[in-house]
Design a protein around this motif. Structure first.
Motif, PDB file in Angstrom:
ATOM      1  N   THR A 250      -8.336   0.834  -7.528  1.00 48.49           N
ATOM      2  CA  THR A 250      -9.009  -0.162  -6.749  1.00 48.49           C
ATOM      3  C   THR A 250      -8.095  -1.201  -5.935  1.00 48.49           C
ATOM      4  O   THR A 250      -8.360  -1.778  -4.915  1.00 48.49           O
ATOM      5  CB  THR A 250     -10.033  -0.783  -7.607  1.00 48.49           C
ATOM      6  N   SER A 251      -6.926  -1.307  -6.797  1.00 44.37           N
ATOM      7  CA  SER A 251      -5.774  -2.291  -6.102  1.00 44.37           C
ATOM      8  C   SER A 251      -5.593  -1.976  -4.830  1.00 44.37           C
ATOM      9  O   SER A 251      -5.504  -2.880  -3.638  1.00 44.37           O
ATOM     10  CB  SER A 251      -4.836  -2.531  -7.108  1.00 44.37           C
ATOM     11  N   TYR A 252      -5.489  -0.514  -4.452  1.00 48.96           N
ATOM     12  CA  TYR A 252      -4.968   0.031  -3.140  1.00 48.96           C
ATOM     13  C   TYR A 252      -6.273  -0.177  -2.102  1.00 48.96           C
ATOM     14  O   TYR A 252      -5.879  -0.676  -1.081  1.00 48.96           O
ATOM     15  CB  TYR A 252      -4.661   1.338  -3.415  1.00 48.96           C
TER      16      TYR A 252
ATOM     17  N   GLN B 172       0.684  -1.306  -0.036  1.00 49.18           N
ATOM     18  CA  GLN B 172      -0.010   0.151  -0.060  1.00 49.18           C
ATOM     19  C   GLN B 172       0.878   1.253  -0.092  1.00 49.18           C
ATOM     20  O   GLN B 172       0.480   2.087  -0.684  1.00 49.18           O
ATOM     21  CB  GLN B 172      -1.075   0.034   1.258  1.00 49.18           C
TER      22      GLN B 172
ATOM     23  N   ARG C 185      -8.404  -2.610  -2.277  1.00 43.61           N
ATOM     24  CA  ARG C 185      -8.486  -4.076  -2.071  1.00 43.61           C
ATOM     25  C   ARG C 185      -7.648  -4.397  -0.935  1.00 43.61           C
ATOM     26  O   ARG C 185      -7.846  -5.105  -0.226  1.00 43.61           O
ATOM     27  CB  ARG C 185      -8.280  -4.786  -3.342  1.00 43.61           C
ATOM     28  N   LEU C 186      -6.410  -3.750  -1.017  1.00 45.38           N
ATOM     29  CA  LEU C 186      -5.260  -4.315  -0.219  1.00 45.38           C
ATOM     30  C   LEU C 186      -5.618  -3.505   1.050  1.00 45.38           C
ATOM     31  O   LEU C 186      -5.280  -4.058   2.200  1.00 45.38           O
ATOM     32  CB  LEU C 186      -3.996  -3.438  -0.357  1.00 45.38           C
TER      33      LEU C 186
ATOM     34  N   GLN D   7       1.965   1.885  -3.499  1.00 45.48           N
ATOM     35  CA  GLN D   7       1.115   2.354  -4.244  1.00 45.48           C
ATOM     36  C   GLN D   7       0.788   4.005  -3.854  1.00 45.48           C
ATOM     37  O   GLN D   7       0.475   4.736  -4.829  1.00 45.48           O
ATOM     38  CB  GLN D   7      -0.288   1.393  -4.247  1.00 45.48           C
TER      39      GLN D   7
END
Length: 154
Positions: free
Chosen positions: A122-124, A107, A126-127, A110
């Motif tokens: 969105t990957s951040y 995180q 989700r993490l 990112q």
């Protein structure tokens, strides 16, 4: 000397558990804004507060706890509550090292990429959900350890 170590131990517990809970609280609210600067700043503070409060809390817990045992001549494995309190504490640490730290590192990487205003991916997020879930899982054994140290059940 025993009371000195006990004070250090209690202070460590307050720092560790307090930081775990309050960091999750304000990070949730920061992430919900989806404001890149706010989210990136909050993520950076997760790292800072972990080093300052989680790290010092762990250090004080260990020094205070084992200091009390040393001063009183108690074997760390001689009492059930003491054994299970330590087991819960170390189990929480294993979860933290295996799951929370790698998630925080991902995180943080990112967050540096969107700190200047790029959209929060969105990957951040989700993490962030993963971090929160494993954070809750790692906090429960800390609360159990806290209970064991206070209640000292047979």
């Amino acid at each position: 000397m025993y009371l000195f170590f006990k004070t250090i131990h209690i202070l460590g517990a307050a720092l560790l558990i307090g930081n775990a809970i309050i960091t999750a609280f304000w990070k949730i609210y920061a992430d919900r804004t989806r404001g890149p600067a706010i989210v990136a700043f909050a993520q950076r503070l997760v790292t800072v507060t972990d080093w300052v409060f989680t790290g010092s809390g762990i250090f004080l817990l260990v020094v205070g706890g084992y200091g009390m045992l040393w001063v009183s001549g108690v074997d760390p494995f001689s009492l059930g509550w003491l054994f299970w309190g330590q087991a819960a504490f170390y189990f929480s640490g294993v979860i933290w090292i295996l799951f929370l730290v790698p998630t925080q590192i991902a995180q943080a990487r990112q967050a540096r990429s969107f700190a200047d205003g790029a959209p929060v991916p969105t990957s951040y997020l989700r993490l962030g959900h993963r971090w929160l879930a494993w954070g809750a899982v790692s906090t429960l054994p800390l609360i159990l350890a806290f209970y064991m140290m206070v209640a000292k059940p047979a």
